[in-house]
Scaffold this active site. Structure first.
Site, PDB file in Angstrom:
ATOM      1  N   THR A 106       3.286 -50.194 -52.422  1.00 30.49           N
ATOM      2  CA  THR A 106       2.411 -49.029 -52.772  1.00 30.49           C
ATOM      3  C   THR A 106       0.917 -49.594 -52.686  1.00 30.49           C
ATOM      4  OG1 THR A 106       4.281 -47.804 -53.758  1.00 30.49           O
ATOM      5  CG2 THR A 106       1.876 -47.254 -54.213  1.00 30.49           C
ATOM      6  N   ASN A 126      13.567 -54.337 -41.374  1.00 34.04           N
ATOM      7  CA  ASN A 126      14.446 -53.606 -42.085  1.00 34.04           C
ATOM      8  C   ASN A 126      15.180 -52.382 -41.272  1.00 34.04           C
ATOM      9  OD1 ASN A 126      14.719 -50.793 -43.946  1.00 34.04           O
ATOM     10  ND2 ASN A 126      14.398 -52.310 -45.374  1.00 34.04           N
ATOM     11  N   GLY A 131       5.052 -48.169 -57.191  1.00 40.54           N
ATOM     12  CA  GLY A 131       3.663 -48.388 -57.538  1.00 40.54           C
ATOM     13  C   GLY A 131       3.805 -49.140 -58.934  1.00 40.54           C
ATOM     14  N   SER A 133       9.508 -39.061 -50.312  1.00 39.93           N
ATOM     15  CA  SER A 133      11.028 -38.698 -49.668  1.00 39.93           C
ATOM     16  C   SER A 133      10.975 -38.453 -48.202  1.00 39.93           C
ATOM     17  CB  SER A 133      11.528 -37.365 -50.218  1.00 39.93           C
ATOM     18  OG  SER A 133      10.824 -36.344 -50.066  1.00 39.93           O
ATOM     19  N   VAL A 134      10.366 -39.509 -47.538  1.00 40.99           N
ATOM     20  CA  VAL A 134       9.946 -39.576 -46.245  1.00 40.99           C
ATOM     21  C   VAL A 134      11.349 -39.610 -45.510  1.00 40.99           C
ATOM     22  CG1 VAL A 134       8.867 -40.552 -44.138  1.00 40.99           C
ATOM     23  CG2 VAL A 134       7.596 -40.526 -46.408  1.00 40.99           C
ATOM     24  N   GLY A 135      12.380 -40.136 -46.140  1.00 39.88           N
ATOM     25  CA  GLY A 135      13.584 -40.278 -45.242  1.00 39.88           C
ATOM     26  C   GLY A 135      13.605 -41.021 -44.228  1.00 39.88           C
ATOM     27  N   ASN A 181      18.827 -52.294 -45.508  1.00 42.57           N
ATOM     28  CA  ASN A 181      18.442 -51.335 -46.911  1.00 42.57           C
ATOM     29  C   ASN A 181      19.858 -50.736 -47.068  1.00 42.57           C
ATOM     30  OD1 ASN A 181      17.528 -49.569 -48.428  1.00 42.57           O
ATOM     31  ND2 ASN A 181      16.405 -48.271 -46.842  1.00 42.57           N
ATOM     32  N   LYS A 184      18.517 -55.672 -49.317  1.00 41.12           N
ATOM     33  CA  LYS A 184      17.649 -54.933 -50.299  1.00 41.12           C
ATOM     34  C   LYS A 184      18.273 -54.190 -51.403  1.00 41.12           C
ATOM     35  CE  LYS A 184      13.228 -52.388 -50.258  1.00 41.12           C
ATOM     36  NZ  LYS A 184      12.068 -51.969 -49.703  1.00 41.12           N
ATOM     37  N   CYS A 199      20.482 -46.456 -48.639  1.00 41.15           N
ATOM     38  CA  CYS A 199      20.799 -45.337 -47.941  1.00 41.15           C
ATOM     39  C   CYS A 199      21.860 -44.674 -48.381  1.00 41.15           C
ATOM     40  CB  CYS A 199      21.052 -45.431 -46.253  1.00 41.15           C
ATOM     41  SG  CYS A 199      19.670 -46.448 -45.441  1.00 41.15           S
TER      42      CYS A 199
END
Length: 303
Positions: free
Chosen positions: A267, A101, A218, A72-74, A128, A166, A131
């Site tokens: 990943t 992106n 992943g 959840s890097v944001g 993206n 995306k 969001c």
């Protein structure tokens, strides 16, 4: 084998092979340049770029989980101006295509960053739409067909590069969103973005991620991603970049047979910095083993 056999074209942009990186897993390539020859990649897809710097979410924001990871890097990033001044000159040292992106919390923010990048020396934009839309109570742009079509058509007014959209997998029917994006003007699609997931620390009785819920990626998500790429390839007539749990050449071939024009490694880069190069080599070996003269010959062969 002559590399031409592996070249693919996405919206008029030719890549020397079908392998790129998934946004957010490769930075702008600087870190990986120490491990691999970036010239070998078909394209580099950089971490999300916004019109202004974003600080991202609170920590902890990464958690390992069975078969993958949660983040959840944001979309933390230093903004478009920094990217144009610092990252593009670095990437242009290499013989690979640049996919940028872009992200935003509102349609205006998306349009601003597209406009800032319109004259930049890049090859493709990736929008993206996973969001959260702050003006619509946090609903994700890409989960509602009308909203997806609107954001794509608005951003398209400001872009000079071909536009990849995306898609988020967190929807009932991925083909409805895919069709809406194409109606809005998408030149290509990339899918899937992360699924939603969470982990709980039972000893401290709280969620491991500060944000509680994060993006799950992943190897464990590969069957879901493959199914969605297959369905989308049957539903729309634009190139698709497939991603979601791809770790090697065999995984990549599955996505191409399902209808993807190209694939992105995400990943896997974290646990194997060589994953992109090994995937390219794996595709090449497969083509030699089965005497496939051109990668186009196996694309979408699953009925």
């Amino acid at each position: 084998m002559h590399n031409k056999a592996m070249s693919v074209t996405i919206a008029g942009v030719e890549m020397k092979n079908p392998v790129t990186t998934a946004s957010g897993t490769f930075g702008s390539g600087k870190e990986f340049g120490e491990f691999i020859d970036l010239n070998q990649l078909g394209a580099i897809t950089v971490k999300g770029v916004a019109s202004i710097p974003w600080k991202g979410n609170d920590t902890p924001r990464i958690a390992e989980t069975y078969g993958g990871m949660l983040n959840s890097v944001g979309l933390q990033n230093p903004g478009a101006e920094y990217f144009i001044q610092n990252d593009i000159p670095f990437l242009r040292q290499y013989d690979t295509k640049i996919i940028v992106n872009i992200c935003g919390h509102t349609i205006e923010e998306y349009c601003e960053v597209a406009e800032k990048l319109a004259d930049a020396d890049i090859d493709l934009l990736e929008l993206n739409i996973s969001c959260p839309n702050v003006t619509a109570g946090g609903i994700t742009f890409g989960t509602e067909p009308k909203m997806a079509e609107k954001v794509v058509s608005e951003v398209k007014k400001y872009t000079k590069q071909p536009l990849i959209v995306k898609l988020t997998p967190n929807v009932t029917d991925i083909t409805e969103i895919a069709k809406a994006a194409v109606c809005g003007g998408a030149d290509a699609l990339s899918l899937i973005n992360t699924l939603q997931g969470m982990r709980i620390d039972i000893h401290n009785k709280k969620t491991i991620l500060a944000n509680k819920i994060g993006g799950f990626s992943g190897p464990a998500i590969k069957p879901v991603a493959l199914r969605m790429v297959y369905q989308t390839a049957k539903a729309v007539d634009v190139p698709i970049i497939g991603m979601g749990g791809i770790s090697n050449g065999e995984d990549a071939i599955e996505f191409i047979m399902a209808g993807a024009t190209a694939v992105a490694i995400g990943t896997a880069n974290f646990f194997n910095p060589m994953a992109t190069i090994e995937t390219i080599d794996g595709i090449q070996k497969y083509m030699q083993q089965y005497h496939i003269d051109n990668i186009d010959d196996i694309r979408g062969i699953i009925d």
